[in-house]
Design a protein around this motif. Structure first.
Motif, PDB file in Angstrom:
ATOM      1  N   GLN A 180       0.722  -1.381  -0.090  1.00 29.15           N
ATOM      2  CA  GLN A 180       0.199   0.102  -0.003  1.00 29.15           C
ATOM      3  C   GLN A 180       0.945   1.266   0.051  1.00 29.15           C
ATOM      4  OE1 GLN A 180      -2.039  -0.945   3.672  1.00 29.15           O
ATOM      5  NE2 GLN A 180      -3.364  -2.396   2.633  1.00 29.15           N
ATOM      6  N   PRO A 181       1.363   1.336  -1.275  1.00 29.81           N
ATOM      7  CA  PRO A 181       2.296   2.652  -1.025  1.00 29.81           C
ATOM      8  C   PRO A 181       1.750   4.108  -0.962  1.00 29.81           C
ATOM      9  CG  PRO A 181       2.260   1.953  -3.386  1.00 29.81           C
ATOM     10  CD  PRO A 181       1.591   0.799  -2.181  1.00 29.81           C
ATOM     11  N   GLU A 182       0.405   4.007  -1.338  1.00 30.07           N
ATOM     12  CA  GLU A 182      -0.237   5.326  -1.199  1.00 30.07           C
ATOM     13  C   GLU A 182      -0.500   5.635   0.016  1.00 30.07           C
ATOM     14  OE1 GLU A 182      -3.449   2.008  -1.465  1.00 30.07           O
ATOM     15  OE2 GLU A 182      -1.558   2.493  -2.436  1.00 30.07           O
ATOM     16  N   SER A 183      -0.227   4.686   1.086  1.00 33.19           N
ATOM     17  CA  SER A 183      -0.689   5.041   2.494  1.00 33.19           C
ATOM     18  C   SER A 183       0.519   5.256   3.345  1.00 33.19           C
ATOM     19  CB  SER A 183      -1.428   4.171   3.147  1.00 33.19           C
ATOM     20  OG  SER A 183      -1.262   2.851   3.158  1.00 33.19           O
ATOM     21  N   GLY A 184       1.756   5.236   2.721  1.00 32.82           N
ATOM     22  CA  GLY A 184       3.078   5.055   3.487  1.00 32.82           C
ATOM     23  C   GLY A 184       3.811   6.158   3.217  1.00 32.82           C
ATOM     24  N   CYS A 185       5.081   6.217   3.501  1.00 31.84           N
ATOM     25  CA  CYS A 185       6.209   7.183   3.321  1.00 31.84           C
ATOM     26  C   CYS A 185       6.376   7.377   1.741  1.00 31.84           C
ATOM     27  CB  CYS A 185       7.608   6.431   3.946  1.00 31.84           C
ATOM     28  SG  CYS A 185       8.928   7.783   3.848  1.00 31.84           S
ATOM     29  N   ALA A 186       6.586   8.708   1.403  1.00 29.61           N
ATOM     30  CA  ALA A 186       6.564   8.945   0.060  1.00 29.61           C
ATOM     31  C   ALA A 186       8.069   8.722  -0.349  1.00 29.61           C
ATOM     32  CB  ALA A 186       6.481  10.448  -0.142  1.00 29.61           C
ATOM     33  N   LEU A 187       9.033   8.568   0.301  1.00 29.15           N
ATOM     34  CA  LEU A 187      10.547   8.526  -0.233  1.00 29.15           C
ATOM     35  C   LEU A 187      10.566   7.086  -1.000  1.00 29.15           C
ATOM     36  CD1 LEU A 187      12.427   9.691   3.072  1.00 29.15           C
ATOM     37  CD2 LEU A 187      12.082  10.872   0.892  1.00 29.15           C
ATOM     38  N   PRO A 188      10.440   5.963  -0.488  1.00 25.19           N
ATOM     39  CA  PRO A 188      10.392   4.822  -1.519  1.00 25.19           C
ATOM     40  C   PRO A 188       9.618   4.921  -2.767  1.00 25.19           C
ATOM     41  CG  PRO A 188      10.035   3.882   1.073  1.00 25.19           C
ATOM     42  CD  PRO A 188       9.692   5.570   0.914  1.00 25.19           C
ATOM     43  N   ALA A 189       8.445   5.552  -2.568  1.00 29.78           N
ATOM     44  CA  ALA A 189       7.661   5.720  -3.993  1.00 29.78           C
ATOM     45  C   ALA A 189       8.001   6.872  -4.759  1.00 29.78           C
ATOM     46  CB  ALA A 189       5.984   5.930  -3.362  1.00 29.78           C
ATOM     47  N   LEU A 190       8.636   8.007  -4.240  1.00 33.02           N
ATOM     48  CA  LEU A 190       8.744   9.202  -5.003  1.00 33.02           C
ATOM     49  C   LEU A 190      10.226   9.488  -5.108  1.00 33.02           C
ATOM     50  CD1 LEU A 190       5.845  11.491  -3.810  1.00 33.02           C
ATOM     51  CD2 LEU A 190       6.051  10.099  -5.987  1.00 33.02           C
ATOM     52  N   GLY A 191      11.190   8.769  -4.456  1.00 29.75           N
ATOM     53  CA  GLY A 191      12.670   9.162  -4.464  1.00 29.75           C
ATOM     54  C   GLY A 191      13.026   9.248  -5.653  1.00 29.75           C
ATOM     55  N   ALA A 192      12.967   8.540  -6.759  1.00 31.34           N
ATOM     56  CA  ALA A 192      13.538   8.668  -7.981  1.00 31.34           C
ATOM     57  C   ALA A 192      12.920  10.036  -8.841  1.00 31.34           C
ATOM     58  CB  ALA A 192      13.020   7.518  -8.876  1.00 31.34           C
ATOM     59  N   GLU A 193      11.574  10.241  -8.462  1.00 33.82           N
ATOM     60  CA  GLU A 193      11.076  11.390  -9.214  1.00 33.82           C
ATOM     61  C   GLU A 193      11.715  12.637  -8.478  1.00 33.82           C
ATOM     62  OE1 GLU A 193       6.840  11.383 -11.000  1.00 33.82           O
ATOM     63  OE2 GLU A 193       6.959   9.986  -9.420  1.00 33.82           O
ATOM     64  N   ILE A 194      11.861  12.767  -7.337  1.00 35.62           N
ATOM     65  CA  ILE A 194      12.487  13.732  -6.457  1.00 35.62           C
ATOM     66  C   ILE A 194      13.876  14.050  -7.015  1.00 35.62           C
ATOM     67  CG2 ILE A 194      13.410  14.506  -4.180  1.00 35.62           C
ATOM     68  CD1 ILE A 194      10.730  13.073  -2.680  1.00 35.62           C
ATOM     69  N   ALA A 195      14.863  12.962  -7.052  1.00 33.81           N
ATOM     70  CA  ALA A 195      16.031  12.939  -7.530  1.00 33.81           C
ATOM     71  C   ALA A 195      15.988  13.642  -9.015  1.00 33.81           C
ATOM     72  CB  ALA A 195      16.842  11.662  -7.754  1.00 33.81           C
ATOM     73  N   ARG A 196      14.941  13.366 -10.012  1.00 33.23           N
ATOM     74  CA  ARG A 196      15.048  13.967 -11.121  1.00 33.23           C
ATOM     75  C   ARG A 196      14.518  15.594 -11.208  1.00 33.23           C
ATOM     76  NH1 ARG A 196      13.637   8.504 -12.583  1.00 33.23           N
ATOM     77  NH2 ARG A 196      11.447   9.222 -12.302  1.00 33.23           N
ATOM     78  N   SER A 197      13.915  15.959 -10.094  1.00 36.60           N
ATOM     79  CA  SER A 197      13.222  17.391  -9.946  1.00 36.60           C
ATOM     80  C   SER A 197      14.182  18.415  -9.971  1.00 36.60           C
ATOM     81  CB  SER A 197      12.238  17.215  -8.760  1.00 36.60           C
ATOM     82  OG  SER A 197      11.272  16.365  -8.908  1.00 36.60           O
ATOM     83  N   ASP A 198      13.531  19.641 -10.138  1.00 40.07           N
ATOM     84  CA  ASP A 198      14.665  20.813 -10.031  1.00 40.07           C
ATOM     85  C   ASP A 198      15.267  20.817  -8.770  1.00 40.07           C
ATOM     86  OD1 ASP A 198      12.500  22.217  -8.408  1.00 40.07           O
ATOM     87  OD2 ASP A 198      11.578  22.888 -10.052  1.00 40.07           O
ATOM     88  N   ILE A 199      16.118  21.806  -8.493  1.00 43.64           N
ATOM     89  CA  ILE A 199      16.940  21.828  -7.265  1.00 43.64           C
ATOM     90  C   ILE A 199      15.827  22.313  -6.148  1.00 43.64           C
ATOM     91  CG2 ILE A 199      17.422  24.448  -7.840  1.00 43.64           C
ATOM     92  CD1 ILE A 199      19.740  22.072  -6.237  1.00 43.64           C
ATOM     93  N   LEU A 200      14.795  23.201  -6.284  1.00 38.21           N
ATOM     94  CA  LEU A 200      13.902  23.542  -5.224  1.00 38.21           C
ATOM     95  C   LEU A 200      13.342  22.326  -4.704  1.00 38.21           C
ATOM     96  CD1 LEU A 200      12.411  26.719  -6.709  1.00 38.21           C
ATOM     97  CD2 LEU A 200      14.350  26.601  -4.989  1.00 38.21           C
ATOM     98  N   VAL A 201      12.732  21.478  -5.508  1.00 46.77           N
ATOM     99  CA  VAL A 201      12.012  20.242  -4.744  1.00 46.77           C
ATOM    100  C   VAL A 201      13.084  19.232  -4.072  1.00 46.77           C
ATOM    101  CG1 VAL A 201      10.928  17.978  -5.443  1.00 46.77           C
ATOM    102  CG2 VAL A 201      10.227  20.014  -6.540  1.00 46.77           C
ATOM    103  N   ARG A 202      14.469  19.212  -4.668  1.00 49.19           N
ATOM    104  CA  ARG A 202      15.451  18.313  -4.140  1.00 49.19           C
ATOM    105  C   ARG A 202      15.836  19.063  -2.423  1.00 49.19           C
ATOM    106  NH1 ARG A 202      18.084  18.676  -8.776  1.00 49.19           N
ATOM    107  NH2 ARG A 202      20.199  18.669  -7.726  1.00 49.19           N
ATOM    108  N   GLN A 203      15.965  20.352  -2.697  1.00 53.31           N
ATOM    109  CA  GLN A 203      16.285  21.025  -1.355  1.00 53.31           C
ATOM    110  C   GLN A 203      15.034  21.019  -0.250  1.00 53.31           C
ATOM    111  OE1 GLN A 203      16.936  25.146  -3.080  1.00 53.31           O
ATOM    112  NE2 GLN A 203      19.280  24.724  -2.911  1.00 53.31           N
ATOM    113  N   GLN A 204      13.940  20.951  -0.845  1.00 53.69           N
ATOM    114  CA  GLN A 204      12.871  20.944   0.053  1.00 53.69           C
ATOM    115  C   GLN A 204      12.841  19.430   0.707  1.00 53.69           C
ATOM    116  OE1 GLN A 204      10.777  23.208   0.842  1.00 53.69           O
ATOM    117  NE2 GLN A 204       9.428  22.100   2.300  1.00 53.69           N
ATOM    118  N   ALA A 205      13.107  18.535   0.080  1.00 52.81           N
ATOM    119  CA  ALA A 205      13.241  17.038   0.406  1.00 52.81           C
ATOM    120  C   ALA A 205      14.495  16.977   1.411  1.00 52.81           C
ATOM    121  CB  ALA A 205      13.324  16.210  -0.987  1.00 52.81           C
ATOM    122  N   GLU A 206      15.445  17.752   1.105  1.00 52.39           N
ATOM    123  CA  GLU A 206      16.609  17.592   1.896  1.00 52.39           C
ATOM    124  C   GLU A 206      16.450  17.879   3.416  1.00 52.39           C
ATOM    125  OE1 GLU A 206      20.781  19.997   1.807  1.00 52.39           O
ATOM    126  OE2 GLU A 206      20.338  18.776   0.042  1.00 52.39           O
TER     127      GLU A 206
END
Length: 192
Positions: A99-125
């Motif tokens: 059930q990825p939709e009800s859990g932590c975003a990092l395993p589900a969205l980590g690759a998309e965060i890594a490909r995002s612009d610097i502002l998104v990556r800074q927010q995640a950081e």
């Protein structure tokens, strides 16, 4: 028809919630603005009264989701190693795999965060560092906190990649056992 004074805020929150679930389940890039808005019963044009771009929505999702992960996993000063281990056992569970939709975003969205612009990556950081700092206080070790955080996320990603439930369980159990050994070893070192 008159809307309540809170209508715009309520709509934005519905959009964030719906988009977060969709992103964690299917990926953020897979759904367009029209699809995101249709999921909450509105037209695509209404999107721009809430966010200037889809990237801005993604940044808001990352902040929201990682803030929630910190609240669930980070503790508020009263957390100890035993509570951390219980949280990690729940994190490394088949329910979280299935059930990825009800859990932590990092395993589900980590690759998309890594490909995002610097502002998104800074927010995640910011949020990832806050979680790591919380665990480092509990474990009295910066490096162990980073290692466990990375192992948890990686184990979930690997388990989700696999097709066989028994192998998924083996990955999760192996990670739980190794993390347990790491925490126990750290506790022994502190007590000496």
């Amino acid at each position: 028809m008159r809307y309540s004074p809170n209508h715009k805020l309520e709509t934005k929150e519905k959009l964030l919630e719906s988009s977060s679930v969709s992103a964690k389940k299917s990926g953020f890039a897979t759904v367009g603005v029209d699809g995101l808005m249709k999921a909450i019963g509105l037209s695509g044009g209404a999107f721009y009264s809430h966010f200037s771009s889809k990237d801005e929505l993604f940044a808001a999702i990352v902040e929201r989701e990682l803030c929630q992960s910190l609240a669930r996993l980070g503790g508020h000063g009263e957390q100890d190693c035993a509570r951390l281990e219980r949280c990690l056992k729940h994190y490394l569970s088949m329910a979280h795999v299935e059930q990825p939709e009800s859990g932590c975003a990092l395993p589900a969205l980590g690759a998309e965060i890594a490909r995002s612009d610097i502002l998104v990556r800074q927010q995640a950081e910011i949020w990832i560092c806050r979680l790591q700092e919380s665990w480092a206080r509990i474990l009295d070790s910066d490096s162990l906190a980073w290692a466990i955080l990375s192992q948890c996320i990686g184990a979930l990603v690997v388990a989700r990649m696999l097709a066989t439930a028994d192998i998924q369980r083996t990955v999760l159990q192996s990670s739980q056992e190794e993390i347990g050994r790491q925490i126990a070893g750290r506790q022994q070192a502190i007590c000496k």
